[in-house]
Design an enzyme around this catalytic site. Structure first.
Site, mmCIF file in Angstrom:
data_model
loop_
_atom_site.group_PDB
_atom_site.id
_atom_site.type_symbol
_atom_site.label_atom_id
_atom_site.label_comp_id
_atom_site.label_asym_id
_atom_site.label_seq_id
_atom_site.Cartn_x
_atom_site.Cartn_y
_atom_site.Cartn_z
ATOM 1 N N GLY A 198 0.797 -1.228 0.000
ATOM 2 C CA GLY A 198 0.000 0.000 0.000
ATOM 3 C C GLY A 198 0.824 1.269 0.000
ATOM 4 O O GLY A 198 1.973 1.311 0.445
ATOM 5 N N ASN A 248 -1.388 7.435 1.161
ATOM 6 C CA ASN A 248 -2.385 8.519 1.162
ATOM 7 C C ASN A 248 -3.762 8.085 1.646
ATOM 8 O O ASN A 248 -4.491 8.858 2.228
ATOM 9 C CB ASN A 248 -2.461 9.159 -0.215
ATOM 10 N N CYS A 280 -3.827 10.237 -6.234
ATOM 11 C CA CYS A 280 -3.172 9.830 -7.488
ATOM 12 C C CYS A 280 -3.959 10.270 -8.707
ATOM 13 O O CYS A 280 -3.408 10.580 -9.743
ATOM 14 C CB CYS A 280 -3.016 8.327 -7.522
ATOM 15 N N LYS A 330 -1.342 3.318 -19.936
ATOM 16 C CA LYS A 330 0.087 3.644 -20.108
ATOM 17 C C LYS A 330 0.883 3.383 -18.823
ATOM 18 O O LYS A 330 0.647 2.375 -18.139
ATOM 19 C CB LYS A 330 0.219 5.082 -20.645
HETATM 20 O O1 TXE Z 1 4.691 5.405 -3.141
HETATM 21 P P1 TXE Z 1 6.002 4.497 -3.096
HETATM 22 P P2 TXE Z 1 4.163 6.310 -1.945
HETATM 23 C C1 TXE Z 1 0.753 6.797 -5.977
HETATM 24 C C2 TXE Z 1 0.810 8.296 -6.055
HETATM 25 C C3 TXE Z 1 2.266 8.555 -5.731
HETATM 26 C C4 TXE Z 1 2.625 7.438 -4.772
HETATM 27 C C5 TXE Z 1 2.703 7.954 -3.356
HETATM 28 O O2 TXE Z 1 0.419 8.737 -7.324
HETATM 29 O O3 TXE Z 1 3.019 8.431 -6.913
HETATM 30 O O4 TXE Z 1 1.587 6.463 -4.859
HETATM 31 O O5 TXE Z 1 2.751 6.841 -2.484
HETATM 32 C C6 TXE Z 1 6.686 0.065 -1.072
HETATM 33 N N1 TXE Z 1 9.386 -3.276 -3.909
HETATM 34 N N2 TXE Z 1 -0.599 6.372 -5.735
HETATM 35 O O6 TXE Z 1 5.104 7.452 -1.779
HETATM 36 O O7 TXE Z 1 7.190 5.210 -2.558
HETATM 37 C C7 TXE Z 1 6.677 1.140 -0.025
HETATM 38 O O8 TXE Z 1 7.193 0.639 1.192
HETATM 39 C C8 TXE Z 1 8.191 -3.406 -3.295
HETATM 40 C C9 TXE Z 1 -1.311 5.769 -6.836
HETATM 41 O O9 TXE Z 1 3.883 5.435 -0.759
HETATM 42 O O10 TXE Z 1 6.076 3.894 -4.435
HETATM 43 C C10 TXE Z 1 5.180 1.450 0.049
HETATM 44 O O11 TXE Z 1 4.514 0.515 0.874
HETATM 45 N N3 TXE Z 1 7.599 -2.431 -2.564
HETATM 46 C C11 TXE Z 1 -2.605 5.143 -6.416
HETATM 47 C C12 TXE Z 1 4.716 1.268 -1.389
HETATM 48 O O12 TXE Z 1 5.728 0.508 -2.031
HETATM 49 C C13 TXE Z 1 8.254 -1.256 -2.457
HETATM 50 C C14 TXE Z 1 -3.357 5.868 -5.362
HETATM 51 C C15 TXE Z 1 4.515 2.559 -2.145
HETATM 52 O O13 TXE Z 1 5.673 3.327 -2.012
HETATM 53 C C16 TXE Z 1 9.511 -1.039 -3.058
HETATM 54 C C17 TXE Z 1 -2.494 6.334 -4.311
HETATM 55 C C18 TXE Z 1 10.071 -2.110 -3.815
HETATM 56 N N4 TXE Z 1 11.248 -1.983 -4.425
HETATM 57 C C19 TXE Z 1 -1.157 6.629 -4.524
HETATM 58 N N5 TXE Z 1 9.905 0.244 -2.763
HETATM 59 C C20 TXE Z 1 -3.562 4.769 -7.535
HETATM 60 N N6 TXE Z 1 -3.195 4.832 -8.803
HETATM 61 O O14 TXE Z 1 -4.685 4.414 -7.219
HETATM 62 C C21 TXE Z 1 8.927 0.785 -2.000
HETATM 63 N N7 TXE Z 1 7.938 -0.110 -1.803
#
Ligand code: TXE
Length: 487
Positions: free
Chosen positions: A148, A151, A282, A454
């Site tokens: 997860g 947000n 997002c 995309k």
């Molecule tokens: O994301 P992160 P965040 C998107 C939003 C923004 C982002 C913000 O657009 O870009 O989410 O959330 C784990 N392998 N959406 O900052 O940093 C990490 O621990 C596996 C889209 O949290 O990518 C966290 O639990 N897991 C959405 C999760 O990934 C890994 C709606 C997300 O972290 C990892 C809400 C790895 N290598 C927010 N690295 C939609 N489209 O519905 C990190 N994590």
């Protein structure tokens, strides 16, 4: 005063990691440490998988009606505990109580209710083949991983657990390290509702624990919500053991306002699409394209409403409708984008700086910010900021705005405001985006499948469509006569 230590949730209870290794969780509205969380170490990880296998043996053998009834009990408990759970989301995310108390728990419970209702409808089919026949079975995948973002912590955990569990799977869920509590509360509620031990386990930690889930060979599927960059890493790792993936990633979505739009409605959409949850959504419509004829009225009223109607402060104060950003690092990232906007020639017409509200002087706040005179190549127009920064662009005609709106590697959402119903559908049908709104913005009922085109994602969440992502089809051919053979 010593801080509370939360743990991992394995096999229907909290389980210590044995080493006491913890990480801190900060309250974004105060900058203070809220509590500690024990990280999932090797012992916890092994226990989580062993427990999930035991849970699957029980849960997948239940009938869909039995699973449905239990999930419906969880829905009732979520709704009963709405306010307690909403307060937890405010503590973890810094978002206003005004939002969390009516959106976060409600939309999470709605998704579980929706899929619990669908569970008994999962069926295969049968077709005669001469005297023989074949039939199909929709079987669960097994252990699914959920990862997860920060947000909407509880809602994201619900949106991933709901279809997975409804189809007879089990889930090992890792919340964002920024917001660990919501998923733990969901796990407690599932246990109270009668979900067997091991069906929904919660492991805590950062991307390293997430990466472990994506590589584990006994996990059949990963459902991920997060940034595009992380999503591509997750999908690459999942490929090593050919996992199914659902990717809900970032966006930089267009909101298109035509000259004939209801200007007050369109401004409501632009403000919702950039300032609700202080811009940390997002699907936000952060590129606001305004046709030149309506532009003067639009901007004048938009700035007025932004300056008069937004109450930034202590998110638990019921008057607050604009909260703190998730972390100091994220606040800095958003402020850096604002500096880039200024240096690249955009005109700042509202906000553009950090805020220190009297009732929350140490929180990570950024003022609701509006840039005009934006151009398509600016970084504030091309890149997801994930904060309260609106980029307003103007356009002349339909063909131009469609081309510009689609000129991005992302494709999560799109919105159109016009009174011309044929133009509304004509334009939206040409948007390269998976989640679209006409004369609306942001509504996402459980019945509606959501996901990106995309680089904004793969697969969908919510909607009956999503059941297919959590079952696999087995075809069974039945011979009713002597088997012919040339040997
Ligand atoms: O994301 P992160 P965040 C998107 C939003 C923004 C982002 C913000 O657009 O870009 O989410 O959330 C784990 N392998 N959406 O900052 O940093 C990490 O621990 C596996 C889209 O949290 O990518 C966290 O639990 N897991 C959405 C999760 O990934 C890994 C709606 C997300 O972290 C990892 C809400 C790895 N290598 C927010 N690295 C939609 N489209 O519905 C990190 N994590």
């Amino acid at each position: 005063m010593s801080l509370v230590v939360h743990q991992n949730y394995i096999h229907g209870q909290y389980l210590s990691n044995g080493t006491g290794e913890t990480f801190e969780v900060i309250n974004p509205a105060t900058g203070q440490i809220s509590y500690l969380v024990e990280v999932a170490n090797d012992e916890i990880k092994q226990a989580a998988i062993a427990s999930a296998k035991q849970g699957f043996a029980v849960w997948s053998k239940m009938t869909a009606m039995e699973r449905s009834r239990i999930l419906q009990k969880a829905v009732a408990l979520l709704r009963e505990q709405n306010d307690v759970l909403a307060a937890i989301e405010v503590l973890d995310t810094g978002k206003p109580w005004q939002e969390a108390s009516v959106v976060d728990v409600v939309t999470g419970a709605d998704a579980i209710e929706f899929f619990a209702g669908l569970a008994p409808s999962i069926e295969g089919n049968q077709q005669p083949v001469g005297d023989d026949f074949y039939y199909t079975r929709r079987e669960p995948l097994g252990i699914c991983a959920g990862i997860g973002a920060w947000n909407y912590p509880l809602q994201i955990a619900c949106w991933k657990a709901a279809p997975a569990l409804a189809c007879g799977n089990v889930m090992v869920f890792k919340p964002s390290e920024e917001t660990p509590l919501g998923a733990l509360k969901l796990a407690e509620i599932f246990t109270q509702a009668g979900v067997p031990d091991g069906v929904f386990n919660v492991v805590q930690g950062d991307g390293r624990v997430g990466a472990w889930l994506t590589l584990h060979d006994e996990i059949a599927k990963v459902s991920f919500t997060g940034e595009v960059g992380t999503g591509t890493k997750v999908m690459a790792a999942a490929a090593t053991t050919l996992k199914e993936v659902t990717m809900e990633l970032g966006g930089k979505s267009p909101l298109i306002i035509f000259d004939d739009a209801d200007v007050d409605n369109a401004i409501s959409a632009a403000m919702l699409a950039n300032f609700y949850t202080q811009g940390e959504i997002c699907t936000n419509g952060t590129r606001v394209f305004v046709q030149k004829g309506i532009y003067p009225r639009f901007i004048q009223k938009l700035v007025e409403r932004t300056q008069n109607n937004i109450v930034c402060g202590d998110p638990m104060d019921e008057a607050t409708n604009f909260g703190a950003l998730i972390s100091q690092a994220h606040q800095q990232k958003v402020l850096e984008y604002i500096e880039q906007g200024k240096s690249q020639g955009a005109t700042l017409v509202a906000g553009g700086h950090a805020l220190t509200p009297e009732n929350a002087p140490n929180g990570y706040f950024v003022a609701p910010t509006i840039f005009t005179d934006c151009s398509d190549e600016m970084s504030i127009v091309k890149e997801e900021i994930f904060g309260p920064v609106m980029s307003v662009l103007t356009f002349d005609d339909e063909a131009e705005v469609i081309a510009r709106a689609n000129d991005t590697h992302l494709g999560l959402a799109a919105g159109v405001f016009t009174q011309d119903i044929t133009r509304a559908h004509r334009v939206i049908h040409q948007m390269q985006a998976g989640i679209c709104w006409i004369n609306a913005y942001g509504a996402s009922p459980s019945e509606m499948p959501v996901g990106g085109y995309k680089m904004s994602g793969i697969g969908r969440e919510n909607g009956s469509e999503t059941l297919k992502a959590y079952t696999q089809i087995k075809a069974v051919y039945v011979g009713m006569t002597t088997l012919e053979s040339p040997f």
